[in-house]
Design an enzyme around this catalytic site. Structure first.
Site, PDB file in Angstrom:
ATOM      1  CG  ASN A  39       0.197  -6.355   6.637  1.00 38.01           C
ATOM      2  OD1 ASN A  39      -0.632  -5.533   6.245  1.00 38.01           O
ATOM      3  ND2 ASN A  39       0.957  -6.124   7.692  1.00 38.01           N
ATOM      4  CG  HIS A  93      -3.193  -2.549   9.449  1.00 36.04           C
ATOM      5  ND1 HIS A  93      -3.133  -1.814   8.287  1.00 36.04           N
ATOM      6  CD2 HIS A  93      -2.448  -3.665   9.210  1.00 36.04           C
ATOM      7  CE1 HIS A  93      -2.379  -2.456   7.401  1.00 36.04           C
ATOM      8  NE2 HIS A  93      -1.958  -3.585   7.930  1.00 36.04           N
ATOM      9  CD  GLN A 152      -1.319   0.033   3.693  1.00 37.19           C
ATOM     10  OE1 GLN A 152      -1.645  -1.061   4.141  1.00 37.19           O
ATOM     11  NE2 GLN A 152      -1.809   1.171   4.173  1.00 37.19           N
ATOM     12  CB  CYS A 174      -4.894  -1.117   5.465  1.00 39.45           C
ATOM     13  SG  CYS A 174      -6.046  -0.323   6.596  1.00 39.45           S
TER      14      CYS A 174
END
Ligand code: NAG
Length: 374
Positions: A307, A286, A145, A151
């Site tokens: 992630n 997040h 990102q 996110c």
């Protein structure tokens, strides 16, 4: 005579203290020197350039604090996971949270988000001991990102890429930038939520591919020429029952799941390998995607998390995080706000049309049938 000895004694003690002090000072200097060299090497490795000496000095102090924290952690009590001096080493916790996370439960102007009520996996009993959706080809390579708090877009897209592959057999990398630019109920790089994104994707009749609408890592205007070329679509989304890791397990056994998490703590951001066991709270800031679960050889249960901080973070971009903890919220709040896109109602008459050339994603079409997208 006695008093001379006394003075000699004091003098020797004085010399001794001086010696200790100066050796400490030189080892401090040495550490400072080593640290400066580490910082230089780290800057070169991560292509970091500072605008002036002042900024470099400020960054160096942050870097030093972070390295000392990481070293102290790794040399301390043996925990199930390790930290690593990664690309975030010159950021403070505050800067990190502002630029690399971006989950907001209530984005700017949420108005008509209809809350889903059903949880289709509530009665699932077929829950294998381990699942890794990567092995089933349902996970695209780890993305990054960058310096944009979106996110939420990466989490929503990864979950959607997963269900699309599971339902249609094609792993298609989809566009986060389309969400950043076009999903105005979310707030682009300023943060957002996956449910709001799913709602948008449904109304938008899907998302286009990563290739058609590539990620640029900053807010932009919606490119209306691209949003019409949908590569995959969803019929809606559902929330996993909150604060219930068993319900989360039932869901992950069926598809990759979007979750919110507290991901800005200094242990989380410097995570490198092993099963993460904290330290973190439940201040959800997040978003990531759970793409599986399992247990280590010593029986520690974990969630497998994808992630969006590049493949240099964690275990090639992934994290194992402790599963089935005492707190109902799950570790770092991972079981608090889980949700997933759904892609076709359970409709036996579903008709799907693929162009003869399956690799040509632009020609992938879905037929509308009795009012619902299949
Ligand atoms: C689960 O089982 C209960 C009791 O049989 C039933 O009422 C409910 O509709 C089922 N839920 C789902 C999602 O199938």
């Amino acid at each position: 005579m006695a008093s001379t000895n006394h003075f000699q004694c004091i003098f020797l003690a004085f010399l001794f203290v001086l010696g200790v002090l100066s050796s400490q000072a030189s080892s401090r200097l040495l550490n400072e020197q080593t640290m400066l060299e580490m910082h230089e090497q780290w800057m070169a490795r991560h292509g970091r350039i500072y605008k002036d000496v002042e900024e470099k000095n400020t960054r160096f102090q942050v870097f030093k604090d972070n390295v000392q924290h990481i070293n102290a952690f790794n040399e301390g009590v043996d925990r199930a996971y390790k930290l690593h001096v990664n690309q975030f080493a010159d950021l403070t916790d505050e800067e990190f949270r502002a630029s690399r996370t971006g989950y907001k439960k209530q984005p700017t102007k949420v108005t008509s988000i209809s809350k889903p009520t059903s949880f289709r996996y509530a009665n699932v009993t077929d829950v294998p001991p381990t699942i890794d959706w990567r092995e089933k080809g349902a996970v695209t390579p780890v993305k990054n990102q960058g310096q944009c708090g979106c996110c939420w877009a990466f989490s929503a897209v990864a979950a959607m890429e997963g269900i699309n592959q599971l339902k249609n057999g094609n792993l298609i990398s989809l566009s986060e930038q389309e969400l950043v630019d076009c999903n105005v109920d979310n707030n682009g790089c300023g943060g957002g939520s996956m449910d709001t994104a799913f709602q948008f994707i449904k109304q938008n009749n899907g998302l286009t591919t990563e290739d058609n609408y590539p990620y640029v890592g900053q807010d932009g205007t919606c490119d209306s020429t691209q949003v019409t070329t949908s590569a995959a679509m969803i019929t809606g989304y559902e929330d996993v029952a909150s604060n219930n890791e068993q319900a989360l397990l039932q869901a992950v056994a069926n598809q990759p799941i979007s979750v919110a998490i507290e991901g800005s703590g200094s242990d989380f951001k410097f995570y490198s390998s092993g099963v993460f066991t904290g330290n973190c709270g439940t201040n959800l800031d997040h978003a990531v995607t759970i793409i599986g679960y399992g247990a280590t050889s010593d029986g520690t249960k974990y969630w497998l998390v994808k992630n969006s901080w590049g493949s240099g973070w964690g275990e090639n971009g992934y994290m194992k995080i402790k599963r089935d903890v005492a707190a109902n919220e799950g570790l770092c709040g991972i079981a608090m706000q889980a949700s997933y896109p759904i892609m076709f109602e359970d409709d036996k008459d579903s008709v799907m049309c693929h162009h003869p050339n399956e690799n040509d994603v632009d020609s992938f079409v879905l037929l509308e049938h009795e009012g619902s997208w299949m």
